[in-house]
Scaffold this motif. Structure first.
Motif, PDB file in Angstrom:
ATOM      1  N   GLY A 507      -8.285  56.622  13.832  1.00 16.66           N
ATOM      2  CA  GLY A 507      -8.291  57.112  15.198  1.00 16.66           C
ATOM      3  C   GLY A 507      -8.103  56.031  16.236  1.00 16.66           C
ATOM      4  O   GLY A 507      -8.416  56.232  17.409  1.00 16.66           O
ATOM      5  N   ASN A 508      -7.605  54.856  15.821  1.00 20.90           N
ATOM      6  CA  ASN A 508      -7.329  53.775  16.769  1.00 20.90           C
ATOM      7  C   ASN A 508      -5.910  53.926  17.314  1.00 20.90           C
ATOM      8  O   ASN A 508      -5.048  54.506  16.648  1.00 20.90           O
ATOM      9  CB  ASN A 508      -7.465  52.416  16.086  1.00 20.90           C
ATOM     10  N   PRO A 509      -5.648  53.416  18.504  1.00 22.28           N
ATOM     11  CA  PRO A 509      -4.289  53.519  19.054  1.00 22.28           C
ATOM     12  C   PRO A 509      -3.324  52.637  18.272  1.00 22.28           C
ATOM     13  O   PRO A 509      -3.728  51.667  17.628  1.00 22.28           O
ATOM     14  CB  PRO A 509      -4.453  53.008  20.487  1.00 22.28           C
ATOM     15  N   LEU A 510      -2.066  52.973  18.345  1.00 17.04           N
ATOM     16  CA  LEU A 510      -1.052  52.215  17.611  1.00 17.04           C
ATOM     17  C   LEU A 510      -0.466  51.105  18.477  1.00 17.04           C
ATOM     18  O   LEU A 510       0.722  50.804  18.413  1.00 17.04           O
ATOM     19  CB  LEU A 510       0.049  53.165  17.117  1.00 17.04           C
ATOM     20  N   PHE A 511      -1.307  50.502  19.300  1.00 16.96           N
ATOM     21  CA  PHE A 511      -0.881  49.350  20.081  1.00 16.96           C
ATOM     22  C   PHE A 511      -0.761  48.141  19.158  1.00 16.96           C
ATOM     23  O   PHE A 511      -1.510  48.005  18.198  1.00 16.96           O
ATOM     24  CB  PHE A 511      -1.894  49.025  21.186  1.00 16.96           C
ATOM     25  N   ASP A 512       0.185  47.276  19.463  1.00 17.53           N
ATOM     26  CA  ASP A 512       0.377  46.050  18.688  1.00 17.53           C
ATOM     27  C   ASP A 512       0.074  44.870  19.599  1.00 17.53           C
ATOM     28  O   ASP A 512       0.809  44.587  20.541  1.00 17.53           O
ATOM     29  CB  ASP A 512       1.809  45.977  18.166  1.00 17.53           C
ATOM     30  N   VAL A 513      -1.033  44.183  19.317  1.00 14.83           N
ATOM     31  CA  VAL A 513      -1.436  43.067  20.165  1.00 14.83           C
ATOM     32  C   VAL A 513      -0.422  41.929  20.110  1.00 14.83           C
ATOM     33  O   VAL A 513      -0.371  41.078  21.013  1.00 14.83           O
ATOM     34  CB  VAL A 513      -2.844  42.573  19.750  1.00 14.83           C
ATOM     35  N   ASN A 514       0.418  41.909  19.054  1.00 15.94           N
ATOM     36  CA  ASN A 514       1.427  40.855  18.924  1.00 15.94           C
ATOM     37  C   ASN A 514       2.739  41.206  19.624  1.00 15.94           C
ATOM     38  O   ASN A 514       3.673  40.407  19.623  1.00 15.94           O
ATOM     39  CB  ASN A 514       1.717  40.588  17.444  1.00 15.94           C
ATOM     40  N   ALA A 515       2.824  42.403  20.192  1.00 15.56           N
ATOM     41  CA  ALA A 515       4.037  42.798  20.917  1.00 15.56           C
ATOM     42  C   ALA A 515       4.132  41.993  22.215  1.00 15.56           C
ATOM     43  O   ALA A 515       3.217  41.252  22.588  1.00 15.56           O
ATOM     44  CB  ALA A 515       4.007  44.296  21.197  1.00 15.56           C
ATOM     45  N   GLU A 516       5.234  42.146  22.917  1.00 19.57           N
ATOM     46  CA  GLU A 516       5.413  41.473  24.204  1.00 19.57           C
ATOM     47  C   GLU A 516       4.783  42.351  25.288  1.00 19.57           C
ATOM     48  O   GLU A 516       5.318  43.384  25.660  1.00 19.57           O
ATOM     49  CB  GLU A 516       6.903  41.265  24.498  1.00 19.57           C
ATOM     50  N   TRP A 517       3.617  41.946  25.755  1.00 18.56           N
ATOM     51  CA  TRP A 517       2.891  42.716  26.759  1.00 18.56           C
ATOM     52  C   TRP A 517       3.210  42.260  28.180  1.00 18.56           C
ATOM     53  O   TRP A 517       2.946  42.987  29.140  1.00 18.56           O
ATOM     54  CB  TRP A 517       1.386  42.591  26.512  1.00 18.56           C
ATOM     55  N   ILE A 518       3.747  41.065  28.323  1.00 19.42           N
ATOM     56  CA  ILE A 518       3.971  40.523  29.669  1.00 19.42           C
ATOM     57  C   ILE A 518       5.203  41.185  30.289  1.00 19.42           C
ATOM     58  O   ILE A 518       6.287  41.209  29.695  1.00 19.42           O
ATOM     59  CB  ILE A 518       4.157  38.999  29.611  1.00 19.42           C
ATOM     60  N   ASP A 519       5.033  41.706  31.492  1.00 21.78           N
ATOM     61  CA  ASP A 519       6.129  42.374  32.208  1.00 21.78           C
ATOM     62  C   ASP A 519       6.888  41.318  33.025  1.00 21.78           C
ATOM     63  O   ASP A 519       6.609  41.095  34.206  1.00 21.78           O
ATOM     64  CB  ASP A 519       5.557  43.463  33.116  1.00 21.78           C
ATOM     65  N   TYR A 520       7.824  40.674  32.353  1.00 21.73           N
ATOM     66  CA  TYR A 520       8.604  39.624  33.030  1.00 21.73           C
ATOM     67  C   TYR A 520       9.432  40.194  34.181  1.00 21.73           C
ATOM     68  O   TYR A 520       9.634  39.545  35.210  1.00 21.73           O
ATOM     69  CB  TYR A 520       9.516  38.923  32.028  1.00 21.73           C
ATOM     70  N   GLN A 521       9.898  41.408  33.999  1.00 20.51           N
ATOM     71  CA  GLN A 521      10.730  42.026  35.037  1.00 20.51           C
ATOM     72  C   GLN A 521       9.943  42.198  36.333  1.00 20.51           C
ATOM     73  O   GLN A 521      10.474  41.971  37.425  1.00 20.51           O
ATOM     74  CB  GLN A 521      11.246  43.382  34.545  1.00 20.51           C
ATOM     75  N   ALA A 522       8.700  42.607  36.221  1.00 21.64           N
ATOM     76  CA  ALA A 522       7.881  42.788  37.420  1.00 21.64           C
ATOM     77  C   ALA A 522       7.708  41.478  38.172  1.00 21.64           C
ATOM     78  O   ALA A 522       7.618  41.457  39.407  1.00 21.64           O
ATOM     79  CB  ALA A 522       6.515  43.355  37.031  1.00 21.64           C
ATOM     80  N   ALA A 523       7.657  40.360  37.413  1.00 18.86           N
ATOM     81  CA  ALA A 523       7.500  39.048  38.048  1.00 18.86           C
ATOM     82  C   ALA A 523       8.834  38.488  38.542  1.00 18.86           C
ATOM     83  O   ALA A 523       8.865  37.407  39.140  1.00 18.86           O
ATOM     84  CB  ALA A 523       6.865  38.072  37.066  1.00 18.86           C
ATOM     85  N   GLY A 524       9.925  39.196  38.269  1.00 16.32           N
ATOM     86  CA  GLY A 524      11.234  38.754  38.726  1.00 16.32           C
ATOM     87  C   GLY A 524      11.828  37.637  37.906  1.00 16.32           C
ATOM     88  O   GLY A 524      12.634  36.847  38.415  1.00 16.32           O
ATOM     89  N   VAL A 525      11.450  37.540  36.612  1.00 17.32           N
ATOM     90  CA  VAL A 525      11.969  36.490  35.738  1.00 17.32           C
ATOM     91  C   VAL A 525      12.456  37.139  34.443  1.00 17.32           C
ATOM     92  O   VAL A 525      12.191  38.310  34.168  1.00 17.32           O
ATOM     93  CB  VAL A 525      10.898  35.422  35.432  1.00 17.32           C
ATOM     94  N   SER A 526      13.153  36.335  33.638  1.00 21.40           N
ATOM     95  CA  SER A 526      13.728  36.874  32.408  1.00 21.40           C
ATOM     96  C   SER A 526      12.961  36.495  31.154  1.00 21.40           C
ATOM     97  O   SER A 526      13.162  37.089  30.101  1.00 21.40           O
ATOM     98  CB  SER A 526      15.186  36.404  32.269  1.00 21.40           C
ATOM     99  N   GLY A 527      12.087  35.484  31.232  1.00 27.08           N
ATOM    100  CA  GLY A 527      11.387  35.064  30.025  1.00 27.08           C
ATOM    101  C   GLY A 527      10.347  33.996  30.314  1.00 27.08           C
ATOM    102  O   GLY A 527      10.081  33.651  31.481  1.00 27.08           O
ATOM    103  N   PRO A 528       9.733  33.433  29.263  1.00 24.07           N
ATOM    104  CA  PRO A 528       8.627  32.482  29.431  1.00 24.07           C
ATOM    105  C   PRO A 528       8.979  31.245  30.250  1.00 24.07           C
ATOM    106  O   PRO A 528       8.169  30.782  31.056  1.00 24.07           O
ATOM    107  CB  PRO A 528       8.267  32.115  27.984  1.00 24.07           C
TER     108      PRO A 528
END
Length: 910
Positions: A507-528
């Motif tokens: 009954g746990n969510p299928l979230f993946d903590v190793n996925a890319e969670w950072i919303d680079y688009q919202a910050a106006g950038v393309s990557g790290p």
């Protein structure tokens, strides 16, 4: 959540329960068959009743009987048929028949054991799965607590409940339905078998068991009450200890540590009394339980023996009954234990659920992931008749106003007058009790939390920082939901699929903590990489760039992972050392040289001539390092180290004889702590008459040697390391370098980057010379000049973003924490920025500078800022004044400052 633990378990584990129950029913068949085998072995194989007998009563040679002939005995009080015949069996002589029966008995033992193994494994997995589900649901509810509820609960108690108090529930959940059926089936099968052998012995067993089942649970009721008290007092103790840890500074400032000790001792005493009474009652119940359990064998031997003597029961039947009974008390006892545990865990479950069911919890739909990126929060802001409460305190009282969607608005007023409440309501940290809050045509209360979290930035006076790097804390505001899946190899992909399969079952969510969670688009950038540039661009606005740069100088990098950075730092080293030709700069630094003793380093550091990568080779631990001691012995330096230590000890004892603890000399000559001085004084007196160092033995030698390692000739100036000793130490340095395990020490090398040393030490590649005025400041400025020339300051600052801020950001000061909170809000480029007195710890000048820089960055975007200094409102397009939870004035700063305005006195006070 379900109020009943049993309903909760049944709702989530019904299919697994049926599977296990089916196996249990099947196991009872084999268990029953195994009970009759001992009787058959004794009567038919050993006594030979199944074989033809000669005149002496022995089995006739060559006579056979049928092995594995299956007959189910039927008691006489049920039917006169005796038994039901199933299978004729295989003819065998007496010894082979005995062997076959014994092997059959062993096979039954293995089969029954396998059944138990499978049942226990299945119920254990089910219990752990349900425990995982329960813990997640509790944490999920914590995430939906109203903010006001967090002020009523202690974090230590919440953590204790989720981690520890539900732990026993996991063990019971697997047993909730399975255990009574399994144990009850075992007991019923054994009892039925006993009755089939002898009705009267069966009645004896039933009678004793009835007494056991009737008395023991009643005696355990008080045990349950005590168990509940123990749980509550232990939880309160955890909360009280957490309070003491959080309030450590005030405890020391007010010298109340003994009062805290008294309180904790009192609580521990109360827990002791509860636990001791609990133990006494538990062991009393255990004694009675064991006494009743052992009464039955006594009656079996007495009554069963009489029946055997009188011919009413054969010996094999009595042996089988006793063998069957040995399997009867354990399940009965465990059933009684299960019943107590059932009541105990139900109480614990109800207590935990009660703590996780506050009023006004958030609707889970508000925190659900969105299928599409959230829409911008366009349009103006309108509050209409908004009231809000904090327990009995009214925060807002019918506040109403309307603001333009791109204006900069200052909220002013007395403390707790309502300006803080407006900011909290906009950040959704306080929910309106009445009225409406709209952004554009959308009601703020109905917007998903992800939408407001992504499109709105909030910075408060108390910024919480997680124990991770500065970078991760800044980017925390961009982690509303997964934005790109994680990339896995084939082997990892299989493991993750199994992980998600188990998560689904639990009954746990299928979230993946190793996925890319950072919303680079919202910050106006393309990557790290661009994100780091974006963060570094924001740091000057909050005057955090110099702090992060200094953190970078104290940071380390992996040259294999960052070869360009390492190469640039090596270039900076070369540039700095070129400037050593200037006598003024040369007087500040003593460079490292492999073939020269560095007088501004300690003896230990000179021996290592590098940075320890393993703790055992840290300079302060070299005196206990066996390899180092062996090298010193090989180089015949042991006696010289002891002699140096003796001279240091004598000097320190003489020097500090009349000095009070805390005198600056104790810091300069940090060989001996003030509290250790009397002990060294005694030791110096003890060894004074022993002559040379070679006559000192035992612990004294070790303690004296330890004094030699931190000695720095240029700092302590005792003349103990002359040129002859320096030459010996250089030879010992070479010998140690050859003996060191690979990777234990990063040796200093002018042509190589030292991965264990800080960036500053790599650039400096030397030691500051003791005694030079402001040497650290002058060298720091010089390093800055070199890095600026090489355009590397931002690179070093980027390393500073890796600085770990510690628990709750306590490695930083309050101003730095608030500034990071502001950058966290700014980096997401929010449609609406809400600042709630987030610069309160700064002086007036710094507040004005930060505010001007942030408002410049936010040109054309909405800002609402709750100010502690009303005069700063002059920088805003509009000012909103609140008092006693009501809006008392609204307009431009100059307009509200005029005499006669409702807030003219407030603005004039500045």
């Amino acid at each position: 959540m379900e109020k009943s633990l049993f309903r909760y378990v049944w709702r989530h584990t019904k299919p697994e329960q049926f599977s296990i129950l089916l196996i249990i029913v099947l196991a009872q068949v084999f268990y029953f068959l195994s009970l009759n085998i001992p009787k058959t072995i004794v009567n038919e194989a050993i006594q030979g009743r199944a074989f033809e007998k000669d005149a002496q009563g022995r089995a006739v040679a060559g006579s056979t009987t049928n092995f594995f002939a299956i007959d189910i005995p039927i008691p006489g009080f049920i039917s006169d048929v005796g038994s039901i015949h199933i299978f004729d069996g295989i003819p065998l002589e007496q010894v082979p028949y005995l062997i076959a029966l014994s092997l059959l008995f062993l096979a039954m033992v293995i089969i029954n054991g396998q059944f138990k193994l499978n049942i226990n494994t299945m119920k254990g997995r089910m219990g752990e799965r349900m425990l995982r589900r329960l813990r997640y649901e509790l944490f999920d509810r914590v995430m939906r607590f109203p903010q006001g509820h967090f002020r009523k609960v202690k974090q230590a108690e919440i953590a204790t409940m989720v981690k520890d108090e539900v732990e026993p529930l996991g063990g019971f959940i697997g047993d909730a339905f399975v255990q009574p059926v399994f144990l009850g089936g075992q007991a019923a099968t054994a009892l039925f078998f006993i009755i089939t052998q002898s009705f009267w012995l069966g009645m004896v067993a039933v009678g004793v068991l009835s007494i056991q089942i009737g008395i023991i649970p009643k005696l355990r009721k008080r045990v349950l009450v005590l168990g509940k008290q123990r749980q509550l007092t232990a939880r309160q103790l955890a909360g009280r200890i957490a309070e003491a840890v959080d309030g450590a500074a005030d405890i020391h400032a007010n010298a109340t540590s003994n009062y805290e000790r008294a309180d904790i001792a009192n609580r521990l005493g109360r827990i002791f009394l509860i636990r001791f009474e609990l133990y006494k009652r538990k062991f009393t119940v255990k004694f009675l339980n064991n006494l009743l359990a052992q009464t039955t064998p006594f009656l079996f031997y007495l009554i069963g023996g009489y029946l055997a003597i009188t011919g009413q029961l054969d010996i094999g039947g009595l042996v089988a009954v006793i063998a069957a009974y040995k399997d009867l008390p354990p399940p009965i006892k465990e059933l009684i234990d299960w019943d107590q545990q059932r009541q105990d865990v139900q109480i614990k479950y109800e207590q935990v659920i009660e703590q996780f069911t506050p009023d006004a919890m958030l609707d889970p739909a508000l925190q659900a992931p969105l299928p599409e990126p959230p829409l911008k929060l366009n349009g103006g802001l309108m509050l209409s008749g908004v009231s809000a409460f904090d327990e009995a305190h009214k925060l807002l009282d019918g506040a109403s106003f309307k603001l333009d969607g791109s204006s900069h608005v200052a909220l002013i007023g007395p403390p707790n007058g309502g300006k803080e409440a407006i900011a909290l309501i906009l950040a959704r940290l306080v929910h309106p009790a009445a009225g409406q809050v709209k952004i554009g045509d959308r009601d703020l209360v109905d917007l998903p939390e992800i939408a407001t979290g992504a499109r709105m930035g909030y910075a408060g006076a108390d910024t919480y920082l997680f124990p991770v790097s500065v970078r991760e804390n800044i980017l925390y505001g961009l982690k509303q939901q997964e934005h790109a899946p994680a990339q896995y190899g084939d082997e990892e992909k299989g493991e993750r699929e199994r992980y998600f399969s188990e998560s689904r079952r639990a009954g746990n969510p299928l979230f993946d903590v190793n996925a890319e969670w950072i919303d680079y688009q919202a910050a106006g950038v393309s990557g790290p990489e661009e994100m780091d540039k974006r963060i570094l661009d924001l740091l000057p606005a909050v005057e955090l760039d110099d702090d992060i740069y200094r953190m970078g100088l104290r940071g380390t990098i992996d040259p294999d992972a960052q070869p360009k950075t390492a190469a640039a730092i090596m270039q900076a080293r070369a540039e700095l050392h070129q400037r050593l030709s200037d006598p003024q700069i040369a007087a500040l630094i003593e460079p490292f040289s492999r073939d020269r003793y560095v007088r501004n380093m300690s003896v230990a550091e000179n021996l290592l001539f590098g940075t320890a990568a393993e703790a055992d080779f840290a300079p302060e631990r070299l005196a206990q390092n066996k390899l180092v001691l062996r090298v010193l012995e090989d180089q015949k330096l042991i006696e010289e180290f002891v002699e140096i230590g003796r001279q240091i000890a004598e000097t320190m004892v003489e020097l500090f004889a009349d000095l009070p603890p805390g005198h600056p000399f104790f810091e300069q000559f940090s060989f001996i702590a003030a509290e250790d001085l009397p002990e060294f004084r005694v030791m110096v007196a003890r060894i004074a008459g022993k002559g040379g160092a070679e006559n000192i033995s035992g612990d004294d030698r070790a303690r004296l040697m330890a004094l030699a390692f931190p000695y720095i000739e240029a700092r302590h100036r005792l003349g103990l390391v002359d040129e002859a000793l320096q030459a010996k130490l250089l030879k010992a340095r070479e010998a140690l370098a050859e003996a060191l395990p690979e990777g234990a020490v990063e040796v200093y090398d002018r042509e190589k980057y030292n991965r264990a040393a800080t960036i500053q030490d790599n650039i400096l590649f030397g030691r500051l010379i003791y005694g030079q005025a402001q040497a650290a400041e002058r060298i720091g400025a010089l390093i800055g000049e070199v890095l600026d020339k090489l355009e590397m300051r931002r690179t070093v600052a980027g390393v500073g973003l890796d600085f770990n801020v510690g628990n709750a950001g306590k490695r930083l000061n309050a101003a730095q924490r608030q500034k990071i909170g502001l950058v966290r809000a700014l980096v997401k480029q929010p449609d609406l920025l809400v600042v709630n007195d987030a610069t309160a710890v700064l002086d007036g000048g710094a507040q004005a500078r930060l505010m001007a820089a942030i408002l410049k960055l936010r040109q054309g975007s909405a800002v609402i800022w709750a100010l502690s200094r009303p005069a700063l409102a002059q920088h805003f397009d509009m000012v909103l004044a609140l008092r006693e939870g009501r809006v008392i004035a609204q307009g431009g700063f100059e307009e509200l400052k005029k005499p006669g305005s409702a807030v003219a006195d407030l603005l004039a006070a500045e």
